[in-house]
Design a protein around this motif. Structure first.
Motif, PDB file in Angstrom:
ATOM      1  N   HIS A 154       0.420  -1.271   0.375  1.00 13.93           N
ATOM      2  CA  HIS A 154      -0.265   0.329  -0.018  1.00 13.93           C
ATOM      3  C   HIS A 154       1.102   1.191  -0.646  1.00 13.93           C
ATOM      4  O   HIS A 154       0.523   2.245  -0.515  1.00 13.93           O
ATOM      5  CB  HIS A 154      -1.167  -0.110   1.150  1.00 13.93           C
ATOM      6  N   MET A 155       1.973   1.508   0.624  1.00 16.64           N
ATOM      7  CA  MET A 155       2.716   2.442   0.384  1.00 16.64           C
ATOM      8  C   MET A 155       3.264   2.750  -0.859  1.00 16.64           C
ATOM      9  O   MET A 155       3.066   1.872  -1.929  1.00 16.64           O
ATOM     10  CB  MET A 155       4.166   1.798   1.321  1.00 16.64           C
ATOM     11  N   GLY A 156       3.390   3.571  -1.443  1.00 15.02           N
ATOM     12  CA  GLY A 156       4.252   4.776  -2.279  1.00 15.02           C
ATOM     13  C   GLY A 156       4.997   4.528  -3.428  1.00 15.02           C
ATOM     14  O   GLY A 156       5.959   4.724  -2.413  1.00 15.02           O
ATOM     15  N   GLN A 157       5.426   3.744  -4.369  1.00 19.50           N
ATOM     16  CA  GLN A 157       6.670   3.985  -4.890  1.00 19.50           C
ATOM     17  C   GLN A 157       6.550   5.071  -5.931  1.00 19.50           C
ATOM     18  O   GLN A 157       5.838   4.501  -6.407  1.00 19.50           O
ATOM     19  CB  GLN A 157       7.634   2.241  -4.963  1.00 19.50           C
ATOM     20  N   VAL A 158       8.157   5.013  -6.114  1.00 18.15           N
ATOM     21  CA  VAL A 158       8.057   5.911  -6.634  1.00 18.15           C
ATOM     22  C   VAL A 158       9.415   5.752  -7.804  1.00 18.15           C
ATOM     23  O   VAL A 158      10.400   6.027  -6.513  1.00 18.15           O
ATOM     24  CB  VAL A 158       8.256   7.713  -6.418  1.00 18.15           C
ATOM     25  N   ILE A 159       9.563   6.154  -9.288  1.00 15.95           N
ATOM     26  CA  ILE A 159      10.934   6.678  -9.974  1.00 15.95           C
ATOM     27  C   ILE A 159      11.208   7.070  -9.646  1.00 15.95           C
ATOM     28  O   ILE A 159      10.315   8.326 -11.131  1.00 15.95           O
ATOM     29  CB  ILE A 159      10.643   5.570 -10.738  1.00 15.95           C
ATOM     30  N   GLY A 197      14.341   9.626   5.610  1.00 19.25           N
ATOM     31  CA  GLY A 197      14.353  12.162   5.629  1.00 19.25           C
ATOM     32  C   GLY A 197      12.836  11.813   5.618  1.00 19.25           C
ATOM     33  O   GLY A 197      12.002  10.668   5.597  1.00 19.25           O
ATOM     34  N   PHE A 198      12.642  13.183   5.203  1.00 17.24           N
ATOM     35  CA  PHE A 198      11.468  13.833   5.529  1.00 17.24           C
ATOM     36  C   PHE A 198      11.350  14.872   4.662  1.00 17.24           C
ATOM     37  O   PHE A 198      12.237  15.738   4.294  1.00 17.24           O
ATOM     38  CB  PHE A 198      11.345  13.836   7.017  1.00 17.24           C
ATOM     39  N   PHE A 199       9.922  14.903   4.098  1.00 17.50           N
ATOM     40  CA  PHE A 199       9.753  16.743   3.545  1.00 17.50           C
ATOM     41  C   PHE A 199       9.417  17.552   5.062  1.00 17.50           C
ATOM     42  O   PHE A 199       8.407  16.986   5.733  1.00 17.50           O
ATOM     43  CB  PHE A 199       8.919  16.207   2.094  1.00 17.50           C
ATOM     44  N   THR A 200       9.943  18.887   4.526  1.00 16.29           N
ATOM     45  CA  THR A 200       9.784  20.081   5.842  1.00 16.29           C
ATOM     46  C   THR A 200       8.762  20.988   4.841  1.00 16.29           C
ATOM     47  O   THR A 200       8.721  20.306   3.667  1.00 16.29           O
ATOM     48  CB  THR A 200      11.020  20.730   6.122  1.00 16.29           C
ATOM     49  N   ASN A 201       7.965  21.658   5.186  1.00 11.60           N
ATOM     50  CA  ASN A 201       7.443  22.573   5.042  1.00 11.60           C
ATOM     51  C   ASN A 201       7.959  23.496   5.367  1.00 11.60           C
ATOM     52  O   ASN A 201       8.584  23.755   6.617  1.00 11.60           O
ATOM     53  CB  ASN A 201       5.905  22.321   5.490  1.00 11.60           C
ATOM     54  N   ASP A 202       7.379  25.273   5.281  1.00 14.28           N
ATOM     55  CA  ASP A 202       8.227  26.009   5.123  1.00 14.28           C
ATOM     56  C   ASP A 202       7.488  26.551   6.609  1.00 14.28           C
ATOM     57  O   ASP A 202       8.364  27.230   7.447  1.00 14.28           O
ATOM     58  CB  ASP A 202       7.106  27.376   4.687  1.00 14.28           C
ATOM     59  N   GLY A 226       7.755  21.980   9.481  1.00 15.73           N
ATOM     60  CA  GLY A 226       7.165  20.705   9.874  1.00 15.73           C
ATOM     61  C   GLY A 226       7.207  19.289   9.526  1.00 15.73           C
ATOM     62  O   GLY A 226       7.818  20.165   8.022  1.00 15.73           O
ATOM     63  N   ILE A 227       7.314  18.568   9.104  1.00  7.82           N
ATOM     64  CA  ILE A 227       7.406  17.384   8.427  1.00  7.82           C
ATOM     65  C   ILE A 227       6.002  17.267   7.984  1.00  7.82           C
ATOM     66  O   ILE A 227       5.147  16.465   8.462  1.00  7.82           O
ATOM     67  CB  ILE A 227       7.716  15.863  10.009  1.00  7.82           C
ATOM     68  N   MET A 228       6.667  17.276   6.256  1.00  6.22           N
ATOM     69  CA  MET A 228       4.833  16.812   5.870  1.00  6.22           C
ATOM     70  C   MET A 228       5.182  15.162   5.220  1.00  6.22           C
ATOM     71  O   MET A 228       3.633  14.449   5.074  1.00  6.22           O
ATOM     72  CB  MET A 228       5.570  17.206   4.409  1.00  6.22           C
ATOM     73  N   ASP A 267       2.457  13.637  -1.568  1.00  2.27           N
ATOM     74  CA  ASP A 267       3.889  14.077  -1.899  1.00  2.27           C
ATOM     75  C   ASP A 267       3.609  13.972  -3.375  1.00  2.27           C
ATOM     76  O   ASP A 267       5.224  14.885  -3.828  1.00  2.27           O
ATOM     77  CB  ASP A 267       4.337  12.364  -1.273  1.00  2.27           C
ATOM     78  N   ILE A 268       3.408  13.006  -3.992  1.00  2.00           N
ATOM     79  CA  ILE A 268       3.787  13.107  -5.874  1.00  2.00           C
ATOM     80  C   ILE A 268       3.699  14.395  -6.284  1.00  2.00           C
ATOM     81  O   ILE A 268       4.189  15.004  -7.352  1.00  2.00           O
ATOM     82  CB  ILE A 268       2.882  12.009  -6.165  1.00  2.00           C
ATOM     83  N   PRO A 269       2.573  14.745  -6.660  1.00  2.00           N
ATOM     84  CA  PRO A 269       2.370  16.578  -6.744  1.00  2.00           C
ATOM     85  C   PRO A 269       3.158  17.019  -6.247  1.00  2.00           C
ATOM     86  O   PRO A 269       3.960  18.305  -7.117  1.00  2.00           O
ATOM     87  CB  PRO A 269       1.091  16.582  -6.480  1.00  2.00           C
ATOM     88  N   HIS A 270       4.065  17.420  -4.897  1.00  2.00           N
ATOM     89  CA  HIS A 270       4.795  17.983  -3.895  1.00  2.00           C
ATOM     90  C   HIS A 270       5.783  17.733  -4.435  1.00  2.00           C
ATOM     91  O   HIS A 270       6.644  19.131  -5.303  1.00  2.00           O
ATOM     92  CB  HIS A 270       4.601  17.689  -3.206  1.00  2.00           C
TER      93      HIS A 270
END
Lengths: 365, 121
Positions: A55-60, A89-94, A97-99, A123-126
Motif C-alpha cells: 500500500h505504500m507509494g513507490q516512486v521512480i 528522510g522527510f519532506f519539511t514545510n515552510d 513541520g514534517i509533511m 507527496d507525488i504532486p509535491h
C-alpha cells in the motif's frame, strides 16, 4: 475514504492465510492472521515475519541531479548519497513541520522513493511541482513486501544469495525466482530485514516461497505497529505531522551535518534555530509502571499535577511484556528517569520518561 | 441456575438473587489478545448500561456495560495478574464479577443461549 478500498497483489493470499482484513488508508490490509498480534510480533523478534507493505507509494525519480533536487524539499544530504545506498528522510514545510517521512534510495541510473500510503496523493504532486528537471513516475505494478527478523537473512538469502552480503541501508537489484526485484536491507520493526519490490504478477509466488521457510510467518499491521513502537520509530500522523519539527520529534539524527549548517530546505529557519537552541517540547519514550496501556491522546502530567504533554502512540509491547508509549512532553520534563503521571480514564497512573528504543535495534551494520 | 446473554456480549449466570457475569467467547475472540482489565470494587453499585470496567486488548480499549442493575459482590482479582485468561476461558474461570441483582425483571430483556447464537449469527 469513501472509495472502495484497494487490494494489493497479495490480497488473495492474505484471505487464504486467514488474515483479518481492515481498511487502512484506502487499502484492504490484514491487521492480523490467526497467530494473533502478540504471536506475530514475537515471531518477528525471534525468527522472521513477512509483511505486505504494497500500500505504500513507490516512486521512480529520473534526472541529472535528483539528489540535489531532493535537498530542496528535504533536510537530508541526498546529493552525497552513494549509489546502492538508502537513507531515511522527510519532506519539511515552510514552517519547519514534517509533511511525510520517506526512504530514498540511489539506484544509480534512477532514484527510488517509498512514501506513506495515506500521503502518496500529497507527496507525488509535491515532488512534481518542485523538483526541477526530474521525471517522476509512481509505480503501480509492483508489490512491496518486508521480511523482518533475525532469520530474515536466511529466508531471503535462500532465494536470493546476494541478499546475504548486504548491510543495513544497502539496496540492489537482484533476481528472485527469475523475477527482477529491488532488495533493500532495511525495515521499520527494529529488526534486521529486507523490503523487496516485486513485479505484481510474481509477488504471490515469491511471498509463498518466503513463507515456505520454516522460520517465516505472515504478520499484519497490528504487529507492525507494536514492533515499530517498541523500536522507537515514529508513525506519521501519530508521532509526527505538519506541525511537529524534526527536533521536537527527536529526529535530528536524520539531518546530516552539512544540511544542518547550510540550510536550504523548507523550514530551515526554525529547524536550524531549534538545532542550536533546542525546542520547547520533545518526543520521548514513556513507560507506564502498571499494566494499563496508555493510548494516543492520554494526558501526561508532571509530579506536581501540571499538564506537560500527551501520548502520541501507545499500547502493549509484546517483547517488553507490558505497556509502552511515546509522546511529546515539555523539554524541561524530558530527561530519562523523570517520573510523570498518565491520566487514563480520569485516574493518574505513574510512568517514567525513558530512552528510546524500548527494544534494542538489531540491524546488520 | 439459568444463563442469559446481552447484546453487549456478556453472559449472566443467575443463582437466586445473585449472578456471575462475564464476556462471551465470541466477544473475547473479537477483542483479540487481552492485556489489561480494569474492574469496579466490591460494594460499587451500577445501573443497566453503565460502564462497569474496561478490557484492553493489544488492539484497543473496550468498555464493559452492565447488563442489569446491581451491586458488585466480588471482582475476579485473578484477571489483574492474568488478563489473558479472558481469551482462554471467558465463560468459566475468567468471570468478571459476582453481583447482587437489584431488579430481577430485567433478566426478561436478555437473551437465552439460542437467542444469543442467532444474534451473533
Amino acid at each position: 475514504m469513501t472509495d472502495t478500498p484497494k487490494r494489493t497483489p497479495l490480497y488473495d493470499l492474505h484471505v487464504e492465510l486467514g488474515g483479518k482484513m481492515v481498511d487502512f488508508a484506502g487499502w484492504e490490509m490484514p491487521v492480523q492472521y490467526p497467530m494473533g498480534i502478540m504471536g506475530e510480533h514475537k515471531h518477528c523478534r525471534e525468527k522472521a515475519a513477512l509483511f505486505d507493505v504494497s500500500h505504500m507509494g513507490q516512486v521512480i525519480l529520473k534526472g541529472d541531479d535528483v539528489g540535489t533536487q531532493l535537498e530542496t524539499l528535504c533536510p537530508q544530504a541526498f546529493a552525497t548519497l552513494k549509489e546502492g545506498k538508502a537513507r531515511y528522510g522527510f519532506f519539511t514545510n515552510d514552517a519547519g513541520g514534517i509533511m511525510d517521512d520517506l526512504i530514498v534510495s540511489n539506484a544509480g541510473s534512477y532514484w527510488f522513493v517509498v512514501v506513506n500510503a495515506a500521503l502518496r496523493h500529497q507527496d507525488i504532486p509535491h515532488m512534481q511541482a518542485n523538483l526541477a528537471g526530474v521525471d517522476i513516475t509512481e509505480i503501480f505494478d509492483r508489490a512491496l513486501i518486508a521480511v523482518q527478523g533475525p532469520s530474515a537473512e536466511d529466508v531471503v538469502g535462500a532465494l536470493c544469495p546476494a541478499a546475504r552480503d548486504m548491510t543495513f541501508m544497502e539496496t540492489i537489484m537482484a533476481d528472485i525466482m527469475g523475477a527482477t526485484c529491488r532488495v533493500s536491507r532495511l525495515g521499520y520493526t527494529g529488526e534486521d530485514g529486507y523490503e523487496i519490490s516485486i513485479p505484481e504478477d510474481r509477488a504471490e509466488e515469491i511471498a509463498r516461497a518466503f513463507l515456505a521457510h520454516e522460520d517465516c510467518e505472515p504478520a499484519g499491521l497490528g504487529a507492525r505497529d507494536s514492533l515499530r513502537l517498541e523500536a522507537g520509530l515514529c508513525l506519521y500522523g501519530n508521532d509526527i505531522d505538519q506541525t511537529t519539527s524534526p527536533i521536537e520529534a527527536s529526529l535530528t539524527w536524520a539531518i546530516q551535518k552539512r544540511r544542518r549548517e547550510e540550510g536550504g530546505f523548507p523550514g530551515a529557519a526554525r529547524i536550524q534555530k531549534e538545532i542550536s537552541e533546542g525546542a520547547a517540547k520533545k518526543l520521548v519514550g514513556i513507560k507506564p509502571e502498571g499494566r494499563a496501556p496508555a493510548r494516543q491522546g492520554v494526558e501526561v502530567q508532571c509530579a506536581n499535577g501540571h499538564t506537560i504533554g500527551a501520548i502520541t502512540s501507545g499500547g502493549f509491547g509484546p517483547t517488553v511484556g507490558g505497556p509502552v508509549a511515546m509522546g511529546y512532553v515539555s523539554t524541561n520534563h524530558a530527561t530519562p528517569g523523570e517520573k510523570v503521571n498518565l491520566i487514563i480514564r480520569g485516574k493518574a497512573q505513574p510512568a517514567e520518561i525513558v530512552t528510546l528504543p524500548f527494544v534494542q535495534q538489531n540491524y546488520k551494520r | 441456575m439459568s444463563i442469559y446473554y446481552s447484546e453487549e456480549h456478556e453472559w449472566v449466570l443467575v443463582e437466586g438473587d445473585t449472578a456471575t457475569i462475564g464476556i462471551t467467547q465470541h466477544a473475547a475472540d473479537q477483542l483479540g489478545e487481552i492485556v489489561f482489565v480494569e474492574q469496579k470494587e466490591a460494594g460499587d453499585d451500577f445501573e443497566k448500561g453503565d460502564d462497569i470496567g474496561v478490557i484492553e486488548s493489544v488492539k484497543a480499549a473496550s468498555e464493559i456495560y452492565a447488563p442489569v442493575d446491581g451491586e458488585v459482590i466480588t471482582a475476579n482479582e485473578a484477571l489483574a495478574d492474568n488478563p489473558g485468561a479472558l481469551n482462554e476461558s471467558p465463560e468459566a474461570d475468567a468471570w468478571i464479577y459476582k453481583i447482587k441483582l437489584s431488579d430481577m425483571s430485567q433478566l426478561e430483556d436478555l437473551m437465552d443461549l439460542d437467542g444469543y447464537k442467532s444474534f451473533i449469527g
